[in-house]
Structure formats: structure tokens, C-alpha cells
Design a protein around this motif. Structure first.
Motif, mmCIF file in Angstrom:
data_model
loop_
_atom_site.group_PDB
_atom_site.id
_atom_site.type_symbol
_atom_site.label_atom_id
_atom_site.label_comp_id
_atom_site.label_asym_id
_atom_site.label_seq_id
_atom_site.Cartn_x
_atom_site.Cartn_y
_atom_site.Cartn_z
ATOM 1 N N TYR A 1 33.921 -7.046 30.271
ATOM 2 C CA TYR A 1 32.395 -7.247 29.886
ATOM 3 C C TYR A 1 32.450 -7.774 28.486
ATOM 4 O O TYR A 1 33.720 -7.598 27.774
ATOM 5 N N GLY A 2 31.447 -8.176 27.883
ATOM 6 C CA GLY A 2 31.572 -8.575 26.490
ATOM 7 C C GLY A 2 29.960 -8.362 25.996
ATOM 8 O O GLY A 2 29.157 -8.857 26.877
ATOM 9 N N ARG A 3 30.050 -7.889 24.677
ATOM 10 C CA ARG A 3 28.590 -8.046 24.121
ATOM 11 C C ARG A 3 28.201 -9.298 23.870
ATOM 12 O O ARG A 3 29.026 -10.322 23.431
ATOM 13 N N VAL A 4 26.765 -9.785 23.944
ATOM 14 C CA VAL A 4 26.111 -11.003 23.942
ATOM 15 C C VAL A 4 25.786 -10.997 22.108
ATOM 16 O O VAL A 4 24.661 -10.562 22.100
ATOM 17 N N LEU B 1 20.855 3.099 30.743
ATOM 18 C CA LEU B 1 22.008 3.842 30.112
ATOM 19 C C LEU B 1 22.038 3.432 28.586
ATOM 20 O O LEU B 1 21.698 2.292 28.603
ATOM 21 N N PRO B 2 22.328 4.034 27.715
ATOM 22 C CA PRO B 2 22.688 3.916 26.423
ATOM 23 C C PRO B 2 23.826 2.833 26.431
ATOM 24 O O PRO B 2 24.870 2.948 27.405
ATOM 25 N N THR B 3 23.827 2.045 25.775
ATOM 26 C CA THR B 3 25.089 0.918 25.550
ATOM 27 C C THR B 3 26.466 1.718 25.629
ATOM 28 O O THR B 3 27.558 1.270 26.231
ATOM 29 N N THR C 1 29.375 1.036 28.434
ATOM 30 C CA THR C 1 30.721 0.442 28.007
ATOM 31 C C THR C 1 31.559 1.485 28.262
ATOM 32 O O THR C 1 32.853 0.966 28.722
ATOM 33 N N ALA C 2 31.408 2.539 28.044
ATOM 34 C CA ALA C 2 32.527 3.723 28.574
ATOM 35 C C ALA C 2 32.832 3.636 30.093
ATOM 36 O O ALA C 2 33.835 3.698 30.639
ATOM 37 N N THR D 1 20.714 -6.035 30.014
ATOM 38 C CA THR D 1 20.117 -5.224 28.896
ATOM 39 C C THR D 1 20.254 -3.826 29.053
ATOM 40 O O THR D 1 19.819 -3.275 29.971
ATOM 41 N N THR D 2 20.734 -3.090 28.273
ATOM 42 C CA THR D 2 21.085 -1.870 28.037
ATOM 43 C C THR D 2 19.849 -0.948 27.832
ATOM 44 O O THR D 2 18.786 -1.558 27.122
#
Length: 396
Positions: free
Chosen positions: A316-319, A300-302, A306-307, A240-241
Motif C-alpha cells: 500500500y502507499g499513501r497518496v 477505520l482510522p488510518t 496501515t497496521a 479513503t480512510t
């Protein structure tokens, strides 16, 4: 353009219901085959009534599985109806069925019986457990097969087992059925010989679950249930971000771990730390490994997470929720959606997974129950009086 599709000119007659066989024949239709779906008058394929979520008039399953087909509503237990089906079968290239155990054989519509009458025919029996063995007469539904195959036992969290969130056994069997038909048609082109094929949902999903089968074969135990994680790889988990989003991060090898340690965690020394440097040690220390990643990701923010993952070359992948899939930017960018007509009105569906660049797939409406009955019978040579006779018999 339909005449350039690979199955153009082929006729498939399918005595089908539910999910597994309709999944197979829909693919054959999209590649150009004429698929005639035999349904029971009045009720039809019982999947039509699983729910009514498609504009209050049609089930989501039926909408998904039956585009580009023709519906022929006939009672095959009535002699005149059975005779009409025999005429249809005589001109077919493929006949497939997933009726209840023993039903097709009693009607002479099982694969072996059909091949005896039509030696060039590709005939397919799709069942839960097969025609022999102690389970041969058992009725079989997807969730039951998921349980029997052991899939349920390795799916879910450590505390709770679960079935797959879709009809995994049905889809596996349907995939193999479509593949088997294509291979049999290719063999017929080369040898002139038809084929009687039998396949089962249990065989199909057990094959798809082959990793767990091999794991149990060689260790005497099943892989541990790991939720969205992986029982043999770490870190491979959803984190979780700081924005509250869930991002699944998968590290496949030790080189990737070193990149993750340096690029995401900003602790390059962990790439060589003997407690984390190898996957075996990371799995042994899974709680600590996941805690290291969760601590950084949660702070960290999302966008920053991802960056960093992109820069480090980490998968990686968003759920996503299913609603997110409907607007997924990758599906939209690749023009994966198409509108199909149906008895409930236009419905948005996904395009076939594989398409020929020079031959667009066949994407035609989902049929209404019995929509094509009279058309098909007329093609078979039935005149008005004979159609009236079929109605009087209750065959149509």
C-alpha cells in the motif's frame, strides 16, 4: 574523488535545450564527465525562462536538469562562433544535440557528419520523430509526443483522458540517450570505433507504454482508463480512510487477496468465495470488490488500516501531495537530499538515483548563462585579441 568516477576524463559537448537531452547529460556529468552546454548568447536554453519559481530568478526545470555543467554561450550561426565550436568538438568524446529538425545537419553538427570527421566520436541526435518518415520535419514537444504515442489515451479517468503529470516522453528519451552513450563508450573502449546514434522521443515513450501497446495488439482495444486504479487488477485503487486520508492498496495475486480478506476485511471466507477468489472474477465484479474494501477502510482510522495491511503483508502507499514528498520520511532517512548552488542561490535537490559506494557523484552548481565561455575559449587557445574579435562578431 572525481578522478575515480567512471566517466572522469570524458568531455561531452551538448547542443541542448528543454528537457530530454539535458536530462541525459546531467547524468553523464554526475558520473564524472565534463559536460559543456552550448547556449545561445543573451537568451540561452529556453528552459531557463519556463518560469521563475526558484527564488524569482530561475525555472524549476532548469534547476533540476543542469547542475554540474559548464555553460558556453556562443552563436553557432556566426562563422567565428561555429569555428570555436568545431575546435571544442574536435577534443570531445561525446557530442549530442536536440536542435530543431534539420538545424544540426545544416551546420554540419549532426551525428553522421560528425562521425565522418571524428571516427572515434560518440555522436547523438535526439529528436521527436527521427530523420526520416512523414513526421521527420515536425517540431516535437513532450505533450505532443505523449498524445501521438497513445499515452494520453490510456491515462486519466474513464471520463477524462490526461497527460502524465511530468515530461514522460522527454525523460524516457533522455534515459535512453544516457544509456546509449554509455554503451557506445564501452564499445569504443573495446573496438576503437565511435558511433553515430539517433533516437526519438516517440520511440522511447512508446516502448515505455509497451503494456498498452501489447494489450491493443492482442485485443484490438486499449486498456481502460482507470484513474489511480489498474485496468487489469482488482482491488488496486485508492481508498479513503476514516481520517480522510487516501491510501492506495494493491493486490497482485489471489494469495494476497486471501490475506487481505482475512487481515484487513476480517472476512476470511472471501478468500475462497468464487465471486472474488480469482483476479478475473474480482475484475468482473470490480464495483463490489472495491465497495467491500472501501466500506472497511472508510470505517477505520488510518493507523489501524496501515497496521492491518502491514500485518497481512499487503502493499500500500499513501497518496501524497508534492509538499509531502519534500518531507518524506524514507527520503530523509536515506539522506536523499543535497544542496546545490545556482545563479538563484542554494537549491535543494535529490541525489542521483544510483551512486558508486567508493566514488561520490559529481554535484556541482547550476551554471549561469555563459559563465564558462571565456574559460573554455582560453583553454582552446584563444588569446585576448581573438576573444575581442569574437565579441565584435557577435559570436559571444
Amino acid at each position: 574523488m572525481l578522478d575515480v568516477l567512471p566517466l572522469a576524463g570524458m568531455t561531452v559537448v551538448s547542443l541542448e535545450h528543454a528537457v530530454a537531452l539535458p536530462f541525459a547529460t546531467r547524468h553523464l556529468a554526475e558520473y564524472g564527465a565534463r559536460v559543456i552546454k552550448i547556449e545561445r548568447p543573451g537568451a540561452g536554453d529556453f528552459a531557463r525562462a519556463y518560469d521563475d519559481v526558484v527564488r524569482g530568478r530561475m525555472s524549476a526545470h532548469f534547476s533540476w536538469l543542469n547542475r554540474s555543467k559548464e555553460s558556453f554561450a556562443v552563436d553557432i550561426k556566426v562563422p567565428s562562433g561555429r569555428a570555436a565550436v568545431e575546435k571544442l568538438v574536435a577534443g570531445a568524446d561525446v557530442v549530442a544535440q536536440n536542435l530543431s529538425p534539420g538545424a544540426a545537419a545544416r551546420l554540419g553538427l549532426d551525428a553522421a557528419g560528425l562521425l565522418e570527421r571524428y571516427p572515434r566520436l560518440v555522436a547523438v541526435d535526439l529528436s521527436g520523430y527521427g530523420p526520416s518518415g512523414p513526421y521527420a520535419d515536425r517540431r516535437a514537444y513532450d505533450m505532443l509526443i505523449q498524445a501521438e504515442s497513445g499515452l494520453v489515451s490510456v491515462t486519466g479517468t474513464p471520463e477524462h483522458m490526461a497527460k502524465a503529470g511530468f515530461a514522460a516522453a522527454d525523460v524516457a528519451a533522455g534515459t535512453y540517450a544516457a544509456q546509449a552513450v554509455l554503451v557506445a563508450l564501452l564499445r569504443r573502449e573495446r573496438t576503437g570505433a565511435g558511433a553515430a546514434l539517433s533516437l526519438t522521443m516517440l520511440d522511447a515513450i512508446t516502448e515505455w507504454n509497451g503494456y498498452a501497446v501489447q494489450f491493443a495488439e492482442h485485443t484490438g482495444r486499449a486498456p481502460a482508463r482507470a484513474g489511480v486504479g489498474h485496468p487489469s487488477i482488482a482491488p488496486y485503487e485508492a481508498f479513503t480512510t476514516g481520517d480522510g486520508d487516501s491510501v492506495l492498496i494493491g493486490v497482485q495475486n489471489d494469495r494476497e487477496w486471501a490475506r487481505l480478506a482475512a487481515g484487513l476485511l476480517r472476512r476470511p471466507e472471501l478468500g475462497e468465495d468464487p465471486e472474488f477468489a480469482t483476479n478475473r472474477e474480482r475484475v468482473r465484479n470490480r464495483a463490489r470488490t472495491d465497495a467491500l474494501v472501501a466500506g472497511v477502510v472508510g470505517a477505520l482510522p488510518t493507523a489501524e488500516v496501515t497496521a492491518r495491511l502491514d500485518a497481512a503483508g499487503i502493499a500500500y502507499g499513501r497518496v501524497n501531495e508534492m509538499a509531502d514528498v519534500l518531507t518524506h520520511p524514507q527520503l530523509a532517512a536515506r539522506d536523499r537530499w543535497v544542496e546545490i548552488d545556482s545563479p538563484a542561490g542554494p537549491v535543494r535537490q535529490l541525489r542521483p538515483v544510483v551512486e558508486f559506494p567508493d566514488a561520490p557523484p559529481r554535484l556541482e552548481p547550476v551554471p549561469g548563462l555563459g559563465e564558462h565561455t571565456e574559460k573554455i575559449l582560453t583553454e582552446l587557445g584563444y588569446d585576448g585579441a581573438e576573444l575581442s574579435g569574437l565579441r565584435a562578431d557577435g559570436a559571444i
